[in-house]
Design an enzyme around this catalytic site. Structure first.
Site: not given
Lengths: 256, 256
Positions: B205, B15, B10-12
């Site tokens: 995050h 990014q 996912d976003s982790i």
């Protein structure tokens, strides 16, 4: 599946995924749109880079990269009288080697965006201190690189870019003012001091600030070419209906 | 040409190429040996990830990745009563979805190293402050995620890894002590505080420090699997004879 941007160069490219590195920043900015492929070879000059050309850019490639950055010269410009003499390539040969690299890539695809990047300036004092820290009293008194000589290589890189009509990113070297490149030097260069926060303590490699200059400049060129408008490879989560997630995926791809 | 490590999450994961990010660190450590392919999808849960499976890991792939990190759960664990309810996936379904992802990859190649990563802990106070900074007085009073619930997902991730006999990286969450995972928790976890420098001010995050924990742990697993011994894709510059550069290249590849 995704378009590729390939980063081809020496250690300044190889190290570009370190913390604050310019390559990682480019990968982050185009995440979910483009894959950034790292092809940096520490210590390499353009003469050695030619041996890699058909391997890294095979002419039978089904999907040539949408863009290639070519970032050599820091080693070609090593002085014949210094510790990096093995890496030295005469400036005319450097220019012709660069031309061969560009032409090879253009033979792959006329549509590939080629970005030539000049070698960065040299911080001679930093370079000297670095040699002392490595070799103590045995450190050579002769410099391995000078800003003036590297500047001549940067100048030929600019000349070639102009001859070939290429988009170009130029960020060096202010210490030797590049008359020929003057008009196309970007504004940030005007604040580029000789002993600068942009250069690592070894006087050759880039700090996070120097990396940021490169990534901003490269991204500016890519965005002018429309890369920021490239589609995301799958729906953004805001477009997904929690009750009927398959809808969003069916629009972009066959559901599993 | 080079082996690939694929980062799926996912976003982790998406990014993870930002400054100090764990993905870029992995790419840097294996530069000239492995290509790190970023497949992070911000906001995605495992239910939505399944729609991507055949696209990201086509079964006809000639060269499956040598390793895949699977890093989901932070969104699956969003609460039904909170602002992220659309992302919520029940914990049992989360575990079964993860199992399908692992089995799909193992169907590609038995030799692919699969690394399951648990969702990181939640800093609920940070999360609350983040919501206030975004929505002011309109910020919901109900949390969107809690450490306890995310911990239950992490626990099932650990259970699955154990059931499947997978190597695993576990770095969460200390606040709810994972009895089941206790024995395999690494030492760095013991200093993992609830409101920690490892978590970004949004409470979800990772900071550069949190990213470093992930990259160190993942690299430890990769190195145990022998990745640091993988060959460089072309000669190191120290192996190149300045007078006869072709020699070194002929040994590794046909010269151009």
């Amino acid at each position: 599946m995704r378009p590729q941007i390939l980063l081809f160069g020496d250690s300044i490219t190889q190290q570009s995924f370190r913390s604050g590195g310019w390559g990682a920043a480019v990968a982050d900015i185009y995440s979910r749109k483009v894959d950034v492929v790292l092809r940096g070879y520490g210590g390499y000059n353009t003469r050695w880079a030619l041996f890699l050309l058909h391997h890294i850019f095979p002419l039978v490639s089904a999907t040539p990269p949408v863009a290639v950055t070519i970032f050599f010269g820091a080693n070609d410009a090593a002085l014949l009288g210094g510790t990096g003499k093995k890496q030295h390539v005469p400036v005319n040969e450097y220019k012709e080697n660069l031309r061969r690299i560009v032409q090879h890539i253009k033979n792959l695809s006329r549509n590939t965006l080629v970005v030539l990047i000049t070698p960065p300036p040299i911080d001679q004092q930093g370079r000297r201190e670095f040699a002392r820290s490595q070799y103590g009293d045995k450190a050579s008194e002769s410099p391995d690189r000078t800003n003036e000589v590297t500047g001549a290589y940067a100048e030929e890189c600019v000349n070639l870019a102009r001859e070939l009509g290429l988009l170009q990113s130029i960020y060096g070297p202010k210490c030797k003012k590049l008359k020929v490149g003057r008009k196309i030097l970007k504004s940030f260069l005007d604040s580029y001091p000789c002993r600068s926060i942009f250069l690592h303590s070894d006087g050759l490699h880039l700090t996070p600030e120097g990396n940021a200059v490169v990534s901003q400049e490269v991204v500016k060129i890519f965005d002018e070419a429309g890369f920021s408008d490239l589609p995301y490879d799958f729906p953004q989560h805001s477009e997904i209906d929690g009750e009927n997630p398959e809808k969003a995926f069916l629009q972009q791809c066959a559901a599993v």
